[in-house]
Design a protein around this motif. Structure first.
Motif, short mmCIF file in Angstrom:
data_model
loop_
_atom_site.label_atom_id
_atom_site.label_comp_id
_atom_site.label_asym_id
_atom_site.label_seq_id
_atom_site.Cartn_x
_atom_site.Cartn_y
_atom_site.Cartn_z
N VAL A 1 0.90 -1.13 0.03
CA VAL A 1 -0.05 -0.16 -0.25
C VAL A 1 0.89 1.34 0.06
O VAL A 1 2.18 1.08 0.15
N GLY A 2 0.24 2.31 -0.35
CA GLY A 2 1.05 3.75 -0.23
C GLY A 2 1.32 4.00 1.24
O GLY A 2 0.65 3.73 2.04
N GLN A 3 2.46 4.70 1.34
CA GLN A 3 2.75 5.27 2.78
C GLN A 3 1.93 6.19 3.22
O GLN A 3 0.91 6.87 2.68
N ILE A 4 1.63 5.98 4.56
CA ILE A 4 0.57 6.73 5.34
C ILE A 4 0.99 8.14 5.84
O ILE A 4 0.16 9.01 6.09
N ASP A 5 2.34 8.17 5.82
CA ASP A 5 3.00 9.64 6.14
C ASP A 5 4.14 9.88 5.69
O ASP A 5 5.40 9.85 6.10
N PRO A 6 4.25 10.20 4.25
CA PRO A 6 5.35 10.08 3.41
C PRO A 6 5.94 11.55 3.88
O PRO A 6 7.55 11.39 3.67
N GLN A 7 5.54 12.31 4.58
CA GLN A 7 6.33 13.55 4.95
C GLN A 7 6.74 13.50 6.31
O GLN A 7 7.44 14.40 6.80
N GLY A 8 6.48 12.32 6.77
CA GLY A 8 6.97 12.21 8.26
C GLY A 8 6.20 13.06 9.34
O GLY A 8 6.89 13.83 10.25
#
Length: 255
Positions: free
Chosen positions: A21-28
């Motif tokens: 799945v795609g990242q849930i928090d790509p920007q941290g």
């Protein structure tokens, strides 16, 4: 809370179905406490399906990895009975998305261990130690993730194999070990790579799990953390660890 539960559902289904799945928090931007809340809720979904909590795993147990990730403490994840495979058994490759393996040392506890304990107190709670292998697996597309992504994804923990149990009343601070694939040594290391001494990892596990309201229990396993870099695994391989004085453990990767 609704967002945390939605992230937990997404990651639980990704692990259950072995689908990235795609990242849930790509920007941290997600706080570490919220990331752990996602992890907790995701594991709770497994418990509600009938899985049983049997311990914890520790991650980022090398100083180099902490520096790389920009943190000053280890991370941890939760273990369930459905994550454990018998030594020498076949592990289905299709259960994972991006599986890798790390050589580790495992503890099993004979009594509860909670809070800020000393190394002596931690050792007194240990029933036995063993060579072990952890299968780590990120459920994110293209193997891309932030620190919060990793924590939410159960610190990438997916499976583990434990060898024969040994008496813990021996010096296991600097035991040489090898990680082998199809009989070929691919990593060489030592238990000293685990925070300088694996007991420090157990001390950290007691502190962090208690802070989460889930103190370590008698009979629980604590995976102390990787002693070398992880290696990718592929169908058809036989993966093993050989640890000085403690023996071996291994599994087949079923294609």
């Amino acid at each position: 809370m609704s967002q945390i539960l939605e992230y937990a559902r997404l990651l639980d289904e990704a692990a259950f179905n072995a689908k990235a799945v795609g990242q849930i928090d790509p920007q941290g931007e997600l706080s570490l406490s919220d990331a752990y809340a996602v992890q907790s809720a995701s594991i709770q979904r497994r418990v509600e399906r009938g899985e049983r909590r049997i311990g914890v795993k520790m991650g980022f147990t090398s100083r180099a990895k902490m520096i790389q990730m920009g943190i000053d403490d280890v991370i941890w994840g939760r273990l369930s009975d459905q994550m454990q495979y018998e030594e020498g058994s076949s592990v289905p490759f299709e259960r994972f998305v991006h599986p890798r393996v790390e050589p580790e040392l495992a503890f099993v506890l004979k009594k509860p261990l909670s809070g800020n304990v000393t190394a002596v107190e931690a050792l007194a709670a240990v029933e036995a130690i063993a060579p072990a292998l952890e299968i780590i697996d990120s459920r994110y597309d293209d193997f891309k993730f932030s620190l919060s992504d990793v924590i939410a994804d159960n610190a990438s923990s997916s499976g583990f194999v434990i060898g024969a149990w040994n008496d813990p009343q021996q010096d296991f601070s600097n035991l040489g070990l090898t990680l082998n694939i199809d009989g070929r040594t691919v990593q060489v290391g030592s238990t000293a790579a685990i925070l300088g001494h694996p007991l420090r990892s157990l001390v950290a596990a007691a502190r962090l799990s208690a802070a989460a309201g889930e103190p370590l229990q008698a009979g629980w396993v604590v995976m102390a953390g990787g002693a070398t870099s992880a290696e990718w695994i592929k169908p058809g391989q036989y993966v093993s660890i050989e640890m000085e004085r403690l023996g071996v453990a291994g599994f087949h990767v079923k294609g």
